[in-house]
Design a protein around this motif. Structure first.
Motif, PDB file in Angstrom:
ATOM      1  N   MET A 116      93.721  -7.635 -12.937  1.00 16.80           N
ATOM      2  CA  MET A 116      94.610  -6.339 -13.630  1.00 16.80           C
ATOM      3  C   MET A 116      95.780  -6.821 -13.821  1.00 16.80           C
ATOM      4  O   MET A 116      96.482  -6.066 -14.504  1.00 16.80           O
ATOM      5  CB  MET A 116      94.176  -4.891 -12.666  1.00 16.80           C
ATOM      6  CG  MET A 116      92.766  -4.575 -12.789  1.00 16.80           C
ATOM      7  SD  MET A 116      92.630  -3.104 -11.601  1.00 16.80           S
ATOM      8  CE  MET A 116      93.637  -1.825 -12.495  1.00 16.80           C
ATOM      9  N   GLY A 117      96.092  -7.724 -13.309  1.00 15.88           N
ATOM     10  CA  GLY A 117      97.663  -8.094 -13.334  1.00 15.88           C
ATOM     11  C   GLY A 117      98.632  -7.372 -12.527  1.00 15.88           C
ATOM     12  O   GLY A 117      99.811  -7.582 -12.766  1.00 15.88           O
ATOM     13  N   ILE A 118      98.253  -6.950 -11.515  1.00 16.62           N
ATOM     14  CA  ILE A 118      99.156  -6.131 -10.570  1.00 16.62           C
ATOM     15  C   ILE A 118      99.055  -6.431  -9.065  1.00 16.62           C
ATOM     16  O   ILE A 118      99.264  -5.625  -8.477  1.00 16.62           O
ATOM     17  CB  ILE A 118      98.736  -4.338 -10.690  1.00 16.62           C
ATOM     18  CG1 ILE A 118      97.119  -4.320 -10.450  1.00 16.62           C
ATOM     19  CG2 ILE A 118      98.943  -4.046 -12.077  1.00 16.62           C
ATOM     20  CD1 ILE A 118      96.747  -2.614 -10.553  1.00 16.62           C
ATOM     21  N   ASN A 150      98.454   4.813  -4.332  1.00 16.26           N
ATOM     22  CA  ASN A 150      99.067   3.791  -4.886  1.00 16.26           C
ATOM     23  C   ASN A 150      99.345   3.761  -6.344  1.00 16.26           C
ATOM     24  O   ASN A 150      99.736   2.714  -7.182  1.00 16.26           O
ATOM     25  CB  ASN A 150      98.747   2.321  -4.507  1.00 16.26           C
ATOM     26  CG  ASN A 150      98.866   2.173  -3.055  1.00 16.26           C
ATOM     27  OD1 ASN A 150     100.318   1.523  -2.625  1.00 16.26           O
ATOM     28  ND2 ASN A 150      98.247   2.333  -2.076  1.00 16.26           N
ATOM     29  N   GLY A 151      98.791   4.816  -7.143  1.00 17.43           N
ATOM     30  CA  GLY A 151      98.960   5.135  -8.548  1.00 17.43           C
ATOM     31  C   GLY A 151      97.985   4.007  -9.533  1.00 17.43           C
ATOM     32  O   GLY A 151      98.364   3.761 -10.488  1.00 17.43           O
ATOM     33  N   ILE A 152      96.952   3.714  -8.785  1.00 21.75           N
ATOM     34  CA  ILE A 152      96.123   2.764  -9.510  1.00 21.75           C
ATOM     35  C   ILE A 152      94.984   3.686  -9.942  1.00 21.75           C
ATOM     36  O   ILE A 152      94.269   4.189  -9.411  1.00 21.75           O
ATOM     37  CB  ILE A 152      95.455   1.611  -8.669  1.00 21.75           C
ATOM     38  CG1 ILE A 152      96.974   0.933  -7.904  1.00 21.75           C
ATOM     39  CG2 ILE A 152      94.498   0.844  -9.435  1.00 21.75           C
ATOM     40  CD1 ILE A 152      96.398  -0.166  -7.024  1.00 21.75           C
ATOM     41  N   ASP A 153      94.662   3.612 -11.400  1.00 17.44           N
ATOM     42  CA  ASP A 153      93.848   4.109 -12.036  1.00 17.44           C
ATOM     43  C   ASP A 153      92.327   3.832 -11.622  1.00 17.44           C
ATOM     44  O   ASP A 153      91.856   2.605 -11.714  1.00 17.44           O
ATOM     45  CB  ASP A 153      93.803   4.095 -13.523  1.00 17.44           C
ATOM     46  CG  ASP A 153      92.744   4.882 -14.430  1.00 17.44           C
ATOM     47  OD1 ASP A 153      91.569   4.448 -14.747  1.00 17.44           O
ATOM     48  OD2 ASP A 153      93.160   6.131 -14.388  1.00 17.44           O
ATOM     49  N   GLN A 154      91.482   4.571 -11.031  1.00 16.08           N
ATOM     50  CA  GLN A 154      90.319   4.294 -10.438  1.00 16.08           C
ATOM     51  C   GLN A 154      89.277   3.535 -11.293  1.00 16.08           C
ATOM     52  O   GLN A 154      88.513   2.670 -11.286  1.00 16.08           O
ATOM     53  CB  GLN A 154      89.585   5.331  -9.526  1.00 16.08           C
ATOM     54  CG  GLN A 154      88.311   5.026  -8.919  1.00 16.08           C
ATOM     55  CD  GLN A 154      87.543   6.092  -7.965  1.00 16.08           C
ATOM     56  OE1 GLN A 154      88.457   7.010  -7.727  1.00 16.08           O
ATOM     57  NE2 GLN A 154      86.393   6.185  -7.961  1.00 16.08           N
ATOM     58  N   ALA A 155      89.105   4.295 -12.483  1.00  9.83           N
ATOM     59  CA  ALA A 155      88.280   3.915 -13.476  1.00  9.83           C
ATOM     60  C   ALA A 155      88.651   2.508 -14.091  1.00  9.83           C
ATOM     61  O   ALA A 155      87.766   1.928 -14.291  1.00  9.83           O
ATOM     62  CB  ALA A 155      88.250   4.972 -14.761  1.00  9.83           C
ATOM     63  N   ASP A 158      87.709   0.178 -11.430  1.00 12.72           N
ATOM     64  CA  ASP A 158      86.043  -0.241 -11.331  1.00 12.72           C
ATOM     65  C   ASP A 158      85.549  -0.986 -12.465  1.00 12.72           C
ATOM     66  O   ASP A 158      84.696  -1.899 -12.210  1.00 12.72           O
ATOM     67  CB  ASP A 158      85.306   0.957 -11.345  1.00 12.72           C
ATOM     68  CG  ASP A 158      85.586   1.925 -10.112  1.00 12.72           C
ATOM     69  OD1 ASP A 158      85.811   1.441  -9.184  1.00 12.72           O
ATOM     70  OD2 ASP A 158      85.334   3.242 -10.278  1.00 12.72           O
ATOM     71  N   LYS A 159      86.326  -0.930 -13.561  1.00  6.00           N
ATOM     72  CA  LYS A 159      85.773  -1.497 -14.778  1.00  6.00           C
ATOM     73  C   LYS A 159      86.222  -3.070 -14.509  1.00  6.00           C
ATOM     74  O   LYS A 159      85.266  -3.989 -14.780  1.00  6.00           O
ATOM     75  CB  LYS A 159      86.541  -1.124 -16.106  1.00  6.00           C
ATOM     76  CG  LYS A 159      86.155  -2.072 -17.304  1.00  6.00           C
ATOM     77  CD  LYS A 159      87.070  -1.232 -18.495  1.00  6.00           C
ATOM     78  CE  LYS A 159      86.698  -2.017 -19.928  1.00  6.00           C
ATOM     79  NZ  LYS A 159      87.353  -1.347 -20.770  1.00  6.00           N
ATOM     80  N   ALA A 160      87.328  -3.543 -14.103  1.00  2.65           N
ATOM     81  CA  ALA A 160      87.898  -4.630 -13.866  1.00  2.65           C
ATOM     82  C   ALA A 160      86.879  -5.469 -12.665  1.00  2.65           C
ATOM     83  O   ALA A 160      86.677  -6.483 -12.837  1.00  2.65           O
ATOM     84  CB  ALA A 160      89.269  -4.837 -13.422  1.00  2.65           C
ATOM     85  N   HIS A 161      86.514  -4.415 -11.850  1.00  2.00           N
ATOM     86  CA  HIS A 161      85.717  -4.854 -10.437  1.00  2.00           C
ATOM     87  C   HIS A 161      84.465  -5.381 -11.006  1.00  2.00           C
ATOM     88  O   HIS A 161      83.983  -6.448 -10.332  1.00  2.00           O
ATOM     89  CB  HIS A 161      85.645  -3.747  -9.451  1.00  2.00           C
ATOM     90  CG  HIS A 161      84.862  -4.294  -8.467  1.00  2.00           C
ATOM     91  ND1 HIS A 161      83.557  -4.001  -8.373  1.00  2.00           N
ATOM     92  CD2 HIS A 161      84.983  -4.645  -7.054  1.00  2.00           C
ATOM     93  CE1 HIS A 161      83.097  -4.362  -7.244  1.00  2.00           C
ATOM     94  NE2 HIS A 161      83.984  -4.693  -6.389  1.00  2.00           N
TER      95      HIS A 161
END
Length: 221
Positions: A116-118, A150-155, A158-161
């Protein structure tokens, strides 16, 4: 009438002394050298072709979000990065194994955040949650709460995961950990051929790593 008990006691004492002596000799000649050797290992040149690491002039730190010493060393590792000669690089990879057991349990989090680059911006929060707050981020429910905090979009997470990039990165982390037999964190792979575990305080250990990188030899203890 006292000869038999006296003989028995003498024989018992002899066995005890002999056993202690043998144990001491074994410990001195075998256990101690193995412990010392574990702080620095060398990969023979003819075996380097099989290494998953392909670039020279690189120091790789193998760490874990669940490693207290890794968290403590973050500032020291940042200092090491500033000391590197021109053209050299410092790479940080999470330990992993097929079972994702032990300290490898958090490798999917590292791989996903990296894709995700973060990852770098959330590393301290991951350390804090796992080590200081005893928050198991390998558990999906705990992880989702942490992502939200921590302000990370769950969707997006999950897509990246579930992406092929994360799967490939996890396989790469496993191959590095397995090839170099990394079983402790932090461990440092220098120029693909040296595996070093910290055996002295910083900044002396940074100098050790730089000596391995630039001069291809360790410093005196």
């Amino acid at each position: 009438m006292y000869k038999r008990p006296l003989l028995f006691i003498s024989y018992t004492l002899f066995i005890i002394v002999a056993a202690c002596f043998c144990t001491s000799v074994y410990f001195y000649h075998y256990v101690i050298p193995v412990s010392e050797e574990k702080s620095l290992s060398f990969i023979a040149p003819e075996k380097l072709a099989g290494s998953p690491l392909k670039d020279d002039n690189v120091i790789v730190e193998v760490f874990s979000y669940g490693c207290h010493y890794c968290e403590m060393n973050e500032a020291n590792i940042a200092g090491l990065g500033k000391m590197l000669p021109a053209g050299a690089r410092l790479i940080q990879l999470h330990i992993n194994n097929e079972e994702q057991a032990g300290l490898a349990a958090f490798a999917p989090l590292f791989a996903t955040l990296t894709v995700m680059g973060i990852e770098a911006q959330h590393r301290s929060a991951a350390y804090r949650a796992i080590i200081e707050e005893n928050n198991n981020l390998a558990d999906k429910n705990h992880l989702n709460l942490w992502l939200k905090a921590n302000g990370i979009d769950q969707a997006e997470y999950d897509k990246a995961h579930d992406s092929e990039q994360v799967k490939a990165l996890l396989a790469y982390l496993t191959s590095v950990s397995r090839y170099y037999r990394v079983n402790a964190t932090p461990s440092f792979i220098v120029n693909r051929k040296w595996l070093a575990v910290q055996d002295r305080e910083f900044p002396a250990f940074n100098k050790q790593l730089l000596s391995l990188l630039q001069d291809d030899k360790p410093l005196e203890p």
